[in-house]
Design a protein around this motif. Structure first.
Motif, mmCIF file in Angstrom:
data_model
loop_
_atom_site.group_PDB
_atom_site.id
_atom_site.type_symbol
_atom_site.label_atom_id
_atom_site.label_comp_id
_atom_site.label_asym_id
_atom_site.label_seq_id
_atom_site.Cartn_x
_atom_site.Cartn_y
_atom_site.Cartn_z
ATOM 1 N N LYS A 57 0.816 -1.225 0.000
ATOM 2 C CA LYS A 57 0.000 0.000 0.000
ATOM 3 C C LYS A 57 0.849 1.274 0.000
ATOM 4 N N GLU A 58 1.973 1.234 0.683
ATOM 5 C CA GLU A 58 2.805 2.433 0.813
ATOM 6 C C GLU A 58 3.816 2.589 -0.322
ATOM 7 N N TYR A 59 3.877 1.622 -1.219
ATOM 8 C CA TYR A 59 4.804 1.708 -2.344
ATOM 9 C C TYR A 59 4.177 2.575 -3.434
ATOM 10 N N ASP A 60 4.969 3.436 -4.036
ATOM 11 C CA ASP A 60 4.436 4.293 -5.096
ATOM 12 C C ASP A 60 4.836 3.827 -6.493
ATOM 13 N N ASN A 61 5.466 2.629 -6.570
ATOM 14 C CA ASN A 61 5.953 2.158 -7.871
ATOM 15 C C ASN A 61 5.247 0.885 -8.346
ATOM 16 N N ILE A 62 4.071 0.579 -7.770
ATOM 17 C CA ILE A 62 3.380 -0.656 -8.141
ATOM 18 C C ILE A 62 1.879 -0.413 -8.221
ATOM 19 N N HIS A 63 1.244 -1.114 -9.175
ATOM 20 C CA HIS A 63 -0.204 -0.984 -9.360
ATOM 21 C C HIS A 63 -0.762 -2.331 -9.807
ATOM 22 N N PHE A 64 -1.833 -2.789 -9.152
ATOM 23 C CA PHE A 64 -2.482 -4.047 -9.508
ATOM 24 C C PHE A 64 -3.761 -3.748 -10.297
ATOM 25 N N VAL A 65 -3.992 -4.520 -11.351
ATOM 26 C CA VAL A 65 -5.168 -4.320 -12.197
ATOM 27 C C VAL A 65 -5.867 -5.660 -12.390
ATOM 28 N N LEU A 66 -7.160 -5.713 -12.049
ATOM 29 C CA LEU A 66 -7.969 -6.918 -12.234
ATOM 30 C C LEU A 66 -9.036 -6.620 -13.285
ATOM 31 N N ILE A 67 -8.970 -7.347 -14.381
ATOM 32 C CA ILE A 67 -9.875 -7.118 -15.504
ATOM 33 C C ILE A 67 -10.768 -8.336 -15.694
ATOM 34 N N GLY A 68 -12.083 -8.129 -15.640
ATOM 35 C CA GLY A 68 -12.999 -9.240 -15.846
ATOM 36 C C GLY A 68 -14.228 -9.109 -14.967
ATOM 37 N N ASP A 69 -14.995 -10.196 -14.916
ATOM 38 C CA ASP A 69 -16.229 -10.232 -14.122
ATOM 39 C C ASP A 69 -16.390 -11.606 -13.500
ATOM 40 N N GLY A 70 -17.317 -11.690 -12.557
ATOM 41 C CA GLY A 70 -17.601 -12.975 -11.936
ATOM 42 C C GLY A 70 -18.235 -12.791 -10.570
ATOM 43 N N MET A 71 -18.596 -13.917 -9.962
ATOM 44 C CA MET A 71 -19.355 -13.905 -8.714
ATOM 45 C C MET A 71 -18.628 -13.226 -7.559
ATOM 46 N N GLN A 72 -17.293 -13.216 -7.568
ATOM 47 C CA GLN A 72 -16.536 -12.668 -6.454
ATOM 48 C C GLN A 72 -16.143 -11.198 -6.637
ATOM 49 N N LYS A 73 -16.461 -10.623 -7.782
ATOM 50 C CA LYS A 73 -15.956 -9.270 -8.061
ATOM 51 C C LYS A 73 -16.467 -8.244 -7.052
ATOM 52 N N LYS A 74 -17.725 -8.316 -6.712
ATOM 53 C CA LYS A 74 -18.297 -7.365 -5.761
ATOM 54 C C LYS A 74 -17.582 -7.449 -4.415
ATOM 55 N N LEU A 75 -17.324 -8.669 -3.952
ATOM 56 C CA LEU A 75 -16.635 -8.883 -2.678
ATOM 57 C C LEU A 75 -15.211 -8.325 -2.725
ATOM 58 N N LEU A 76 -14.525 -8.549 -3.836
ATOM 59 C CA LEU A 76 -13.152 -8.058 -4.002
ATOM 60 C C LEU A 76 -13.107 -6.532 -3.934
ATOM 61 N N LYS A 77 -14.043 -5.892 -4.601
ATOM 62 C CA LYS A 77 -14.096 -4.427 -4.606
ATOM 63 C C LYS A 77 -14.426 -3.888 -3.220
ATOM 64 N N GLN A 78 -15.313 -4.593 -2.521
ATOM 65 C CA GLN A 78 -15.661 -4.170 -1.163
ATOM 66 C C GLN A 78 -14.441 -4.234 -0.241
ATOM 67 N N LYS A 79 -13.672 -5.319 -0.368
ATOM 68 C CA LYS A 79 -12.488 -5.482 0.490
ATOM 69 C C LYS A 79 -11.432 -4.425 0.158
ATOM 70 N N ALA A 80 -11.249 -4.123 -1.117
ATOM 71 C CA ALA A 80 -10.288 -3.091 -1.516
ATOM 72 C C ALA A 80 -10.708 -1.724 -0.977
ATOM 73 N N SER A 81 -12.008 -1.475 -0.993
ATOM 74 C CA SER A 81 -12.529 -0.220 -0.460
ATOM 75 C C SER A 81 -12.349 -0.156 1.053
ATOM 76 N N GLU A 82 -12.587 -1.290 1.721
ATOM 77 C CA GLU A 82 -12.416 -1.373 3.179
ATOM 78 C C GLU A 82 -10.979 -1.062 3.569
ATOM 79 N N TYR A 83 -10.017 -1.526 2.762
ATOM 80 C CA TYR A 83 -8.603 -1.277 3.017
ATOM 81 C C TYR A 83 -8.161 0.103 2.522
ATOM 82 N N ASN A 84 -9.068 0.801 1.835
ATOM 83 C CA ASN A 84 -8.766 2.129 1.272
ATOM 84 C C ASN A 84 -7.556 2.070 0.334
#
Length: 409
Positions: free
Chosen positions: A251-278
Motif C-alpha cells: 500500500k505504501e509503495y508508489d511504484n506498483i499498481h495491480f489491475v484486475l480485468i474481468g467479471d464474476g461472482m466474487q468481483k463485488k466482494l473483491l471491490k468491497q475489500k479493496a474499499s475497506e482497506y482504502n
C-alpha cells in the motif's frame, strides 16, 4: 464438410472471454471450407447476463460458413450453485431441440463445461446416426469436487456415470492438456486409443505486434509504475482475494499498481475489500473484448494467472498464459503442475505456491526489483516457446484432420 458444435459459452462478437472455438471455427472455414452450425447458450458465463433477448432461439450469421444459434438458457446461472445447474440443464435440453431441427452434419462436436451437454450429443448422435467428438475443456465433475462446489454423493454418481457414457459413445475424446489425458487413462483405461491432445494456444492474428498499450497507460495514468495485471473470471476458483491482500501489503509503495480485468461472482466482494482497506494501488476494470485484450496485456509489466490450490488445477493450461506469452510479457503464476512446468520450461516468469500469501508477496517483490532487461528476457523466452508449440492456427489444422478422420470412420 458440415459440423455442428455444442458450446454453451461460445462468444458473440466483441464478447469478453475464452475464444478457443471462435478462432477454431474461423480457421475451419478459411483452411478447409467447413460449414459450422454453433448451438450456444444465451447467458454469458462470466457476467451471468443475457447476450440476446431470452427467446426460444436467436440466429446470427457469424460469417458465410458459420451460423450461430443461441437457445434459451435459465438466467439465474450466476446466482448460486443450484442456479448454475439449472442453467446447464436448460441449455442442454434447448440445444437438443435445436439440433434435431438443423441440417444433418457429418460430425457433432460437444465441448465441456458443462458435462450435461453430453446428454444432447449422445441423443442426437444416435437419432441422426452421426458420430461425435467429445472435448474435455474442464475435467467435470473432478474440478467441481476439487473446488468444493459439488459434494452431493447422488449427483456425483450421476455425473461420473454420464462422464463414462460420453467417453464410451464418442468417436474421439479431445483433451486440452497431457495431464487430462493421463487422468482419463488412469480412470478409464479402455478409452486410451480414443484420446487426442489439442491444447489451448495463442492466436497470433489477434495477439500480434499492433496494440494500444502506451495509450492505455496514459489513459489510466499508470505512469512509470510496474503494473501487475490479471485478465479473466473473478470466481471462487480464481482466488483473487490474495491480489487484494498483496495490494494492501504494498500500500505504501508508489511504484506498483495491480489491475484486475474481468467479471464474476466474487468481483463485488473483491471491490468491497479493496474499499475497506482504502487501497489506491488496485484497479478493477470490466471485461474487455478479445481484440482489446492485446492492448491491456501490452500496457502491463507483469501478467498474472491465478487459481486455487487443488490437484485438479495442476492439470490445466489457462489460455490467458498463452496470451501473455504471445505478447512477450513476463508471467506470474500461482498454478502448480503443468502450468508451472510450462513457465519453467520457457523461462518466462515466476511461480508462487497457490494460496500462500507470503510467497505471493515475495514474488511480487522479486518482479519489482528486476531490471527492464531481465523482464524483457522473460517475455522473449515465452514468445519463442508459444510460437513453436502453441500456435492456434497449427492446432486448428490438427483438429481439421481429426474431424475428417471421424467423419470417414
Amino acid at each position: 464438410m458440415r459440423i455442428t458444435l455444442f458450446h454453451q459459452y461460445f462468444l458473440g462478437k466483441n464478447d469478453p472471454g475464452g475464444s478457443r472455438w471462435n478462432e477454431f471455427t474461423s480457421f475451419f472455414s478459411k483452411k478447409a471450407g467447413f460449414i459450422t452450425d454453433v448451438i450456444a447458450g444465451n447467458i454469458h458465463y462470466a457476467t451471468g447476463k443475457k447476450i440476446l433477448p431470452n427467446t426460444w432461439s436467436n440466429t446470427e450469421k457469424v460469417d458465410e460458413d458459420i451460423t450461430l444459434y443461441r437457445t434459451w438458457t435459465y438466467s439465474g446461472y450466476n446466482s448460486n450453485f443450484v442456479g448454475r445447474v439449472i442453467g446447464y440443464l436448460s441449455y442442454t435440453f434447448s440445444s437438443l431441440l435445436k439440433a434435431l431441427f438443423l441440417k444433418k452434419p457429418d460430425v457433432y462436436i460437444v465441448t465441456s463445461p458443462s458435462i450435461f451437454v453430453g446428454i444432447s450429443a449422445i441423443i442426437v448422435s444416435k437419432l441422426k446416426r452421426v458420430p461425435f467428438i467429445f472435448e474435455v475443456r474442464d475435467l467435470w465433475p473432478e474440478s467441481a469436487v476439487a473446488t468444493g462446489v459439488l459434494n452431493n454423493k447422488i449427483l456425483l454418481k450421476i455425473l461420473y456415470w454420464l462422464e463414462h457414457r460420453l467417453y464410451k459413445y464418442s468417436k474421439k475424446i479431445v483433451v486440452l492438456t497431457p495431464a487430462f489425458k493421463e487422468n482419463i487413462e488412469k480412470r478409464y483405461p479402455e478409452f486410451i486409443d480414443k484420446i487426442e491432445i489439442i491444447t489451448n494456444g495463442a492466436d497470433f492474428s489477434i495477439m500480434g505486434e499492433e496494440h494500444k498499450g502506451s495509450e492505455l497507460r496514459k489513459k489510466f495514468a499508470w505512469g512509470d509504475k510496474k503494473v501487475f495485471t490479471y485478465l479473466g473470471a473473478h470466481g471462487v476458483a480464481n482466488d483473487l482475494m490474495q491480489v487484494v491482500e498483496a495490494a494492501k501489503a504494498f500500500k505504501e509503495y508508489d511504484n506498483i499498481h495491480f489491475v484486475l480485468i474481468g467479471d464474476g461472482m466474487q468481483k463485488k466482494l473483491l471491490k468491497q475489500k479493496a474499499s475497506e482497506y482504502n487501497l489506491k494501488n488496485i484497479e478493477f476494470i470490466d471485461s474487455v473484448p478479445k481484440h482489446e485484450v492485446v492492448d491491456y496485456v501490452n500496457a502491463s509489466d507483469v501478467c498474472m494467472a491465478i487459481l486455487k490450490k487443488t490437484d485438479t488445477f495442476k492439470t490445466v493450461y489457462p489460455n490467458k498464459v498463452f496470451d501473455y506469452m504471445s505478447c512477450k510479457k513476463p508471467v506470474f503464476v500461482t498454478i502448480d503442475g503443468i502450468t508451472r512446468d510450462l513457465i519453467n520450461e520457457a523461462k518466462c516468469g515466476l511461480y508462487a505456491e497457490p494460496e500462500n500469501l507470503e510467497e505471493f508477496k515475495k514474488v511480487v517483490d522479486k518482479f519489482l526489483n528486476m531490471s527492464d532487461i531481465e523482464l524483457k528476457a522473460f517475455g522473449e523466452n515465452g514468445y519463442k516457446l508459444v510460437k513453436e508449440k502453441f500456435d492456434r492456427e497449427k492446432l486448428a489444422e490438427r483438429y481439421i484432420e481429426l474431424i475428417k478422420e471421424v467423419s470417414n470412420a
